[in-house]
Write an enzyme that holds these catalytic residues in place. Structure first.
Site, PDB file in Angstrom:
ATOM      1  N   ARG A  52      18.899  33.952  49.125  1.00 39.01           N
ATOM      2  CA  ARG A  52      19.923  33.729  48.367  1.00 39.01           C
ATOM      3  C   ARG A  52      20.313  35.249  47.993  1.00 39.01           C
ATOM      4  NH1 ARG A  52      19.258  30.185  50.864  1.00 39.01           N
ATOM      5  NH2 ARG A  52      19.265  28.053  50.095  1.00 39.01           N
ATOM      6  N   SER A  68      23.413  23.441  44.201  1.00 34.58           N
ATOM      7  CA  SER A  68      22.371  23.710  43.513  1.00 34.58           C
ATOM      8  C   SER A  68      22.501  24.809  42.643  1.00 34.58           C
ATOM      9  CB  SER A  68      21.394  24.220  44.531  1.00 34.58           C
ATOM     10  OG  SER A  68      21.072  23.370  45.475  1.00 34.58           O
ATOM     11  N   GLU A 124      21.399  30.301  40.810  1.00 33.53           N
ATOM     12  CA  GLU A 124      21.923  30.725  42.220  1.00 33.53           C
ATOM     13  C   GLU A 124      23.471  30.723  41.809  1.00 33.53           C
ATOM     14  OE1 GLU A 124      22.244  28.332  46.200  1.00 33.53           O
ATOM     15  OE2 GLU A 124      20.314  28.220  45.299  1.00 33.53           O
TER      16      GLU A 124
END
Length: 335
Positions: free
Chosen positions: A160, A235, A331
Site C-alpha cells: 500500500r 479496509s 490505509e
C-alpha cells in the site's frame, strides 16, 4: 469553477465536506490550466473519493480528475499493454479486460476508486497487487506541467505504498496508467481467501478469469458493504507487519491468531482479527461504526462526520496498541 461545492456525493464515506472552490478536469490541459491559475493557493486532487476520509471543509481548490478512455498500446501473441486514463473507474477497467480476455487483474475486481489513484496506493486484494501487472504511468508535474513516464522501478511500490505517497507526495498528478496483461496462459491466483472454496461450491474445476473475478465479487459482496448503501472506504487500516519474534510471542498468548510470512524475519497479522479480538466488531459511536461482518471496515450509518469516524479509528488504534503492542496505520488518507 464552482464555489462552496458539497463533496458528500464525491467520497464513499458519504460525509459532508465543502470545497471552497471546485474544478473538474476532463483533459490534461484542464489539469494544467487549474494548477497554473491557482498556483498560489492549495489544490487538492480528488479521484474517486474511495480511499479518503474528509474531516473538515477544504480550503482552496478541489480538482476532480475525470479523464476518460481505455486503449491498447502494444500486444504480442501472449501479452497486451493497455492504457487507461486516470478518471476511469477501476472496476470498469477490470470489466473491459475480462471482456477482452486480458488476464492479471481479475482478483482485483470490485475494488472501488479510479485508475489514477491505483498506483499511489498500490491497490491489492486476494493475493494480487497492482505492481504485479503494472507497466508504467504518465504523470504531470504540478509545478511545471511537464509530463513524465514512471516505470515499475520508478514507482517504488511496497505494501500500500509508492513513491507518490512518499518522496513525491503532492508533486505529480497521474494522468494515465499502463498495465501489462496476459492474453494466453493466464496465471490464476486462487490460494488467497476463499476463492477456491467459492469455485468448488459452483462446481468449477478449471475456472476462466471471468469466473475467478465473479468469485472475488461474490466474496467481497458477502463481507463488505456497498458504499452506495452504507458509507465506507473498504479496509480502513493496513495489515501490520511486525518482527517474527513478536509474532511468535503473540502466538503463545493467542494460539488462534493468523500470522503470515512477510519477508525475512517479519510477519503480517490481519488488522481485522486484532480489531475483532479487541471487541470493536459491530461497535458504534453515534453514526460512526465498525461493520458487523468485517471489523476492518469503518462505516457511516448515515449522519456521521469525518471527525467522528476518525475519533473511532483513533480509539481502535489506542486499544490495539495497548492490548497487542501493535501500532495500526490508516490505509485511508485522512484530510
Amino acid at each position: 469553477m464552482l464555489r462552496n461545492k458539497s463533496l458528500k456525493d464525491l467520497n464513499t464515506f458519504g460525509v459532508e465536506s465543502q470545497a471552497e472552490c471546485f474544478v473538474e478536469a476532463h483533459t490534461a490541459d484542464d489539469i494544467w490550466a487549474c494548477l497554473e491559475q491557482y498556483r498560489n493557493i492549495p489544490v487538492m486532487v480528488l479521484g474517486g473519493g474511495s480511499n479518503l476520509l474528509l474531516t473538515q471543509d477544504i480550503a482552496g481548490v478541489v480538482l476532480k480528475i475525470s479523464l476518460k478512455g481505455i486503449s491498447v498500446l502494444e500486444q504480442t501473441h501472449d501479452h497486451v499493454i493497455i492504457e487507461a486514463q486516470a478518471g476511469e473507474i477501476w472496476h470498469q477497467v477490470v470489466e473491459y479486460c475480462l471482456a477482452h480476455n486480458y488476464g492479471g487483474i481479475e482478483n482485483l475486481a470490485l475494488i472501488p476508486g479510479q485508475m489514477g489513484t491505483a498506483p499511489i496506493q498500490n491497490i491489492g486484494a486476494y493475493g494480487v497487487e497492482l505492481k504485479d501487472v503494472f507497466h508504467s504511468c504518465v504523470a504531470m508535474h504540478r509545478a511545471t506541467g511537464q509530463q513524465q513516464l514512471f516505470t515499475l522501478e520508478d514507482c517504488k511500490f511496497g505494501y500500500r505504498e509508492s513513491v507518490f505517497k512518499n518522496e513525491l507526495k503532492n508533486q505529480y498528478v497521474i494522468l494515465s496508467v499502463r498495465l501489462r496483461l496476459t492474453k494466453e496462459k493466464h496465471q490464476l491466483k486462487l490460494d488467497y481467501g476463499s476463492i477456491k472454496e467459492v469455485l468448488e461450491q459452483k462446481d468449477i474445476a478449471n475456472p476462466t478469469i471471468a469466473e475467478v473475478a465473479q468469485a472475488v465479487i461474490d466474496i467481497r459482496r458477502s463481507k463488505l458493504p456497498d458504499p452506495k448503501e452504507l458509507g465506507n472506504s473498504g479496509s480502513f487500516f493496513k495489515n501490520p507487519i511486525v518482527p517474527q519474534q513478536q509474532g511468535e510471542l503473540l502466538k503463545t498468548k493467542y494460539p488462534d491468531i493468523p500470522i503470515y510470512p512477510a519477508g525475512k524475519d517479519w510477519v503480517k497479522i490481519p488488522a481485522g482479527w486484532l480489531i475483532e479480538r479487541a471487541g470493536f466488531k459491530g461497535k458504534r459511536l453515534g453514526d460512526a461504526g465498525v461493520h458487523k461482518n468485517q471489523a476492518l471496515v469503518l462505516v457511516n450509518y448515515g449522519q456521521a462526520t469525518g471527525s467522528e469516524i476518525w475519533q473511532l479509528a483513533q480509539q481502535i488504534q489506542a486499544e490495539i496498541l495497548e492490548k497487542f503492542d501493535i501500532a495500526l496505520t490508516a490505509e485511508v488518507n485522512i484530510i
